[in-house]
Write a protein that holds these residues in place. Structure first.
Motif, PDB file in Angstrom:
ATOM      1  N   ASP A   1       0.879  -1.178   0.000  1.00 57.66           N
ATOM      2  CA  ASP A   1       0.000   0.000   0.000  1.00 57.66           C
ATOM      3  C   ASP A   1       0.911   1.221   0.000  1.00 57.66           C
ATOM      4  O   ASP A   1       1.729   1.395   0.927  1.00 57.66           O
ATOM      5  CB  ASP A   1      -0.887  -0.053   1.257  1.00 57.66           C
ATOM      6  N   ALA A   2       0.835   2.048  -1.041  1.00 57.94           N
ATOM      7  CA  ALA A   2       1.778   3.178  -1.163  1.00 57.94           C
ATOM      8  C   ALA A   2       1.692   4.098   0.052  1.00 57.94           C
ATOM      9  O   ALA A   2       2.723   4.584   0.544  1.00 57.94           O
ATOM     10  CB  ALA A   2       1.499   3.945  -2.452  1.00 57.94           C
ATOM     11  N   CYS A   3       0.476   4.340   0.539  1.00 53.90           N
ATOM     12  CA  CYS A   3       0.330   5.279   1.659  1.00 53.90           C
ATOM     13  C   CYS A   3       0.918   4.718   2.949  1.00 53.90           C
ATOM     14  O   CYS A   3       1.610   5.432   3.693  1.00 53.90           O
ATOM     15  CB  CYS A   3      -1.138   5.648   1.845  1.00 53.90           C
ATOM     16  N   THR A   4       0.681   3.425   3.220  1.00 51.96           N
ATOM     17  CA  THR A   4       1.254   2.866   4.458  1.00 51.96           C
ATOM     18  C   THR A   4       2.767   2.673   4.318  1.00 51.96           C
ATOM     19  O   THR A   4       3.499   2.805   5.301  1.00 51.96           O
ATOM     20  CB  THR A   4       0.566   1.546   4.864  1.00 51.96           C
ATOM     21  N   LEU A   5       3.237   2.384   3.114  1.00 57.34           N
ATOM     22  CA  LEU A   5       4.691   2.315   2.919  1.00 57.34           C
ATOM     23  C   LEU A   5       5.343   3.657   3.274  1.00 57.34           C
ATOM     24  O   LEU A   5       6.374   3.700   3.953  1.00 57.34           O
ATOM     25  CB  LEU A   5       5.012   1.972   1.459  1.00 57.34           C
ATOM     26  N   ILE A   6       4.723   4.749   2.822  1.00 61.51           N
ATOM     27  CA  ILE A   6       5.273   6.083   3.128  1.00 61.51           C
ATOM     28  C   ILE A   6       5.166   6.347   4.634  1.00 61.51           C
ATOM     29  O   ILE A   6       6.115   6.831   5.256  1.00 61.51           O
ATOM     30  CB  ILE A   6       4.553   7.156   2.291  1.00 61.51           C
TER      31      ILE A   6
ATOM     32  N   ASP B   1       5.356   4.231   6.865  1.00 63.83           N
ATOM     33  CA  ASP B   1       6.361   3.381   7.512  1.00 63.83           C
ATOM     34  C   ASP B   1       7.790   3.757   7.130  1.00 63.83           C
ATOM     35  O   ASP B   1       8.735   3.046   7.482  1.00 63.83           O
ATOM     36  CB  ASP B   1       6.105   1.903   7.176  1.00 63.83           C
ATOM     37  N   GLY B   2       7.974   4.841   6.368  1.00 58.18           N
ATOM     38  CA  GLY B   2       9.327   5.348   6.140  1.00 58.18           C
ATOM     39  C   GLY B   2       9.848   5.289   4.718  1.00 58.18           C
ATOM     40  O   GLY B   2      10.948   5.776   4.451  1.00 58.18           O
ATOM     41  N   ALA B   3       9.100   4.692   3.784  1.00 61.89           N
ATOM     42  CA  ALA B   3       9.573   4.644   2.391  1.00 61.89           C
ATOM     43  C   ALA B   3       9.600   6.059   1.808  1.00 61.89           C
ATOM     44  O   ALA B   3       8.720   6.876   2.104  1.00 61.89           O
ATOM     45  CB  ALA B   3       8.671   3.751   1.551  1.00 61.89           C
TER      46      ALA B   3
END
Ligand SMILES: N[C@@H](CCC(=O)N[C@@H](CSC=O)C(=O)NCC(=O)O)C(=O)O
Length: 277
Positions: free
Chosen positions: A200-205, A207-209
């Motif tokens: 999930d792009a939003c949760t990846l971001i 989480d620090g991506a």
């Protein structure tokens, strides 16, 4: 690797190829456009991940990217969206199973034996491409449409060291929060939402991506905009993480290849600039 077809087009060669995939355990078909180039030269590469119901053929036939790729000297690769064939699990609905791999490595039955699209796109296909084409794997960009926009954003964000440029058309930016994604992620990965966060792009971001920049194209007349796509969630995640996001809202454009083909050349040029083609 078997050549299915090769055609001259726009000062380059549009090919379609097939190989036996170890990741999916099936034959997989993909297309590659290679602009004419000097012998020995290695070209940057743009990956295009397609959406629900698509094969490599949708963008290859309707994307109108070849003139821009030939001008920029950039190789364009369009993989399939899932494993296919008899003996491969499927679903009657268009948004699950064959044509709807969601770029995940499935852990759940009946999907896990073949639906390993993350490994296929991140590992197996790049190795095959590097072996058979004149690509500079140090200069890769990634884009995609809808489910494939989700694939481009998540694969790009998880592999920021490999993808110097990331863009998307009408992406599913937050699959964990919309019906298409909730169905696919629960089916492929199970009910533990912790396992969904890497997809999930939003949760990846959250989480620090990170990425140097993101470019997203979105039609205002897209029939999936409010229920499935929700670009405002990506805008919020990027703002919170100080990721520069260019979100182009295109008045009156829908979800179709009429939209994608109107702006794909712009994206090719944007990637080429970052890949220094
Ligand atoms: N119910 C429709 C939905 C299929 C659809 O719109 N697919 C899009 C991608 S949607 C998100 O991933 C698509 O690209 N279709 C192929 C095309 O060439 O337009 C249906 O079953 O048609």
């Amino acid at each position: 690797m078997e050549t299915v077809s090769e055609n001259r087009s726009h000062g380059g060669t549009q090919g379609v190829y097939r190989h036996k995939s170890t990741a999916t355990g099936t034959d997989m078909t993909f297309s590659v456009f290679v602009p004419d180039h000097e012998a020995g030269a290695k070209l940057p590469v743009l990956w295009y991940l397609s959406g629900l119901t698509c094969t490599h053929a949708n963008v290859t036939e309707k994307g109108e990217y070849r003139a821009a790729c030939a001008k920029a000297g950039i190789i364009f690769i369009a993989p399939d969206t899932s494993p296919r064939g008899e003996g491969v699990a499927d679903d009657d609905a268009y948004d699950m199973g064959q044509g709807a791999g969601f770029y995940v490595d499935a852990t759940q039955q009946p999907w896990a034996p073949h639906f390993q699209m993350r490994s296929y796109i991140e590992d197996e296909l790049p190795a095959l491409i590097a072996e058979h084409f004149q690509v500079d794997m140090a200069r890769q960009g990634i884009t995609g449409h809808s489910m494939g926009g989700h694939g481009a954003l998540t694969i790009g964000l998880r592999n920021a060291d490999r993808f110097a440029s990331i863009s998307a058309f009408s992406p599913v930016v937050a699959p964990a929060s919309v019906p298409w994604g909730e169905k696919a992620l629960s089916g492929y990965l199970g009910e533990d939402r912790a396992a969904w966060r890497a997809y999930d792009a939003c949760t990846l971001i959250e989480d620090g991506a990170r990425a140097d920049a993101l470019l997203v194209e979105q039609g205002t007349a897209d029939q999936f905009l409010e229920e499935q796509l929700k670009p405002e969630l990506l805008a919020e995640a990027c703002a919170n993480a100080n990721i520069p996001l260019t979100l182009n809202m295109r008045d009156g454009y829908d979800h179709s290849y009429y939209f994608i083909s109107s702006f794909l050349a712009d994206h090719v040029a944007w990637h080429a600039e970052r890949l220094k083609a």
